[in-house]
Scaffold this motif. Structure first.
Motif, PDB file in Angstrom:
ATOM      1  N   ARG A   1      -8.059 -53.181  -9.164  1.00 51.08           N
ATOM      2  CA  ARG A   1      -8.435 -51.794  -9.400  1.00 51.08           C
ATOM      3  C   ARG A   1      -9.921 -51.656  -9.139  1.00 51.08           C
ATOM      4  N   LEU A   2     -10.283 -50.584  -8.482  1.00 44.70           N
ATOM      5  CA  LEU A   2     -11.682 -50.349  -8.192  1.00 44.70           C
ATOM      6  C   LEU A   2     -12.328 -49.316  -9.091  1.00 44.70           C
ATOM      7  N   ALA A   3     -11.566 -48.365  -9.571  1.00 45.77           N
ATOM      8  CA  ALA A   3     -12.193 -47.289 -10.330  1.00 45.77           C
ATOM      9  C   ALA A   3     -11.302 -46.815 -11.462  1.00 45.77           C
ATOM     10  N   GLY A   4     -11.947 -46.417 -12.543  1.00 47.36           N
ATOM     11  CA  GLY A   4     -11.263 -45.760 -13.642  1.00 47.36           C
ATOM     12  C   GLY A   4     -11.792 -44.351 -13.742  1.00 47.36           C
ATOM     13  N   CYS A   5     -10.943 -43.410 -14.029  1.00 51.65           N
ATOM     14  CA  CYS A   5     -11.353 -42.008 -14.109  1.00 51.65           C
ATOM     15  C   CYS A   5     -11.043 -41.458 -15.485  1.00 51.65           C
ATOM     16  N   LYS A   6     -12.005 -40.801 -16.084  1.00 45.36           N
ATOM     17  CA  LYS A   6     -11.796 -40.142 -17.370  1.00 45.36           C
ATOM     18  C   LYS A   6     -12.106 -38.679 -17.188  1.00 45.36           C
ATOM     19  N   HIS A   7     -11.097 -37.867 -17.336  1.00 44.26           N
ATOM     20  CA  HIS A   7     -11.290 -36.430 -17.218  1.00 44.26           C
ATOM     21  C   HIS A   7     -11.053 -35.810 -18.572  1.00 44.26           C
ATOM     22  N   GLU A   8     -12.110 -35.318 -19.201  1.00 43.42           N
ATOM     23  CA  GLU A   8     -12.004 -34.698 -20.516  1.00 43.42           C
ATOM     24  C   GLU A   8     -11.985 -33.195 -20.315  1.00 43.42           C
ATOM     25  N   TRP A   9     -10.816 -32.632 -20.292  1.00 40.27           N
ATOM     26  CA  TRP A   9     -10.715 -31.213 -19.988  1.00 40.27           C
ATOM     27  C   TRP A   9      -9.718 -30.565 -20.926  1.00 40.27           C
ATOM     28  N   ASP A  10     -10.216 -29.966 -21.964  1.00 39.81           N
ATOM     29  CA  ASP A  10      -9.400 -29.160 -22.843  1.00 39.81           C
ATOM     30  C   ASP A  10     -10.248 -27.975 -23.266  1.00 39.81           C
ATOM     31  N   LEU A  35     -13.761 -45.762   1.529  1.00 36.81           N
ATOM     32  CA  LEU A  35     -14.392 -47.086   1.584  1.00 36.81           C
ATOM     33  C   LEU A  35     -13.385 -48.205   1.345  1.00 36.81           C
ATOM     34  N   HIS A  36     -12.387 -47.924   0.517  1.00 35.54           N
ATOM     35  CA  HIS A  36     -11.383 -48.926   0.140  1.00 35.54           C
ATOM     36  C   HIS A  36     -10.010 -48.254   0.088  1.00 35.54           C
ATOM     37  N   PRO A  37      -9.308 -48.176   1.213  1.00 30.97           N
ATOM     38  CA  PRO A  37      -8.037 -47.439   1.283  1.00 30.97           C
ATOM     39  C   PRO A  37      -6.958 -47.922   0.316  1.00 30.97           C
ATOM     40  N   ARG A  38      -7.046 -49.146  -0.157  1.00 35.37           N
ATOM     41  CA  ARG A  38      -6.028 -49.668  -1.071  1.00 35.37           C
ATOM     42  C   ARG A  38      -6.463 -49.589  -2.539  1.00 35.37           C
ATOM     43  N   ALA A  39      -7.528 -48.836  -2.813  1.00 36.49           N
ATOM     44  CA  ALA A  39      -8.029 -48.713  -4.187  1.00 36.49           C
ATOM     45  C   ALA A  39      -6.984 -48.070  -5.082  1.00 36.49           C
ATOM     46  N   VAL A  40      -7.010 -48.454  -6.337  1.00 39.11           N
ATOM     47  CA  VAL A  40      -6.156 -47.822  -7.341  1.00 39.11           C
ATOM     48  C   VAL A  40      -7.060 -47.311  -8.462  1.00 39.11           C
ATOM     49  N   PHE A  41      -6.538 -46.356  -9.205  1.00 41.07           N
ATOM     50  CA  PHE A  41      -7.318 -45.698 -10.243  1.00 41.07           C
ATOM     51  C   PHE A  41      -6.545 -45.690 -11.549  1.00 41.07           C
TER      52      PHE A  41
END
Length: 133
Positions: A1-10, A35-41
């Motif tokens: 895994r290359l990236a983690g995403c946190k979306h705080e939207w309420d 940059l990394h086509p096989r990246a996962v999040f």
């Protein structure tokens, strides 16, 4: 895994995170994928509709868990703690919301870098981080 995403939207955080829109997260994630086509999040969000939307766009590149019962309940707090530790684990980058202490702590705990979705330099920041691996 290359990236983690946190979306705080309420409803409580709409004004605070106004710069970190869903489109700004998508822009950051698209740059990672260039940059990394096989990246996962790993996507952390309270909103199952957002999870569904990102899965429709990014397919198997998205990992997540079912949303908790809200941050104001004991079960929700445990869920948030698990996501805090999962978010930056094995990641090169955490993509977080503007002013998100959650994203900042996840990045610092795992000694990874933080890019703020919607910030002026997020694309340059992502390229710099991921090109140096």
């Amino acid at each position: 895994r290359l990236a983690g995403c946190k979306h705080e939207w309420d409803n409580e955080t709409v004004k605070l995170y106004a710069n970190s829109t869903l489109d700004s997260f998508k822009q950051a994630m698209n740059q990672v994928l260039e940059l990394h086509p096989r990246a996962v999040f790993y996507l952390a969000s309270y909103n199952p509709g957002i999870t569904d939307e990102f899965r429709a766009i990014y397919g198997d590149s998205i990992y997540t868990v079912a949303p908790g019962s809200g941050r104001h309940t004991p079960t929700g707090m445990l869920h948030d703690a698990a996501e805090l530790f999962t978010l930056g684990m094995h990641s090169k980058l955490v993509i977080g919301s503007d002013y998100s202490q959650f994203s900042q702590v996840a990045a610092e705990y795992h000694r990874t870098r933080l890019a703020v979705a919607g910030s002026d330099d997020v694309c340059e920041h992502i390229e710099d981080i991921l090109s140096n691996e």
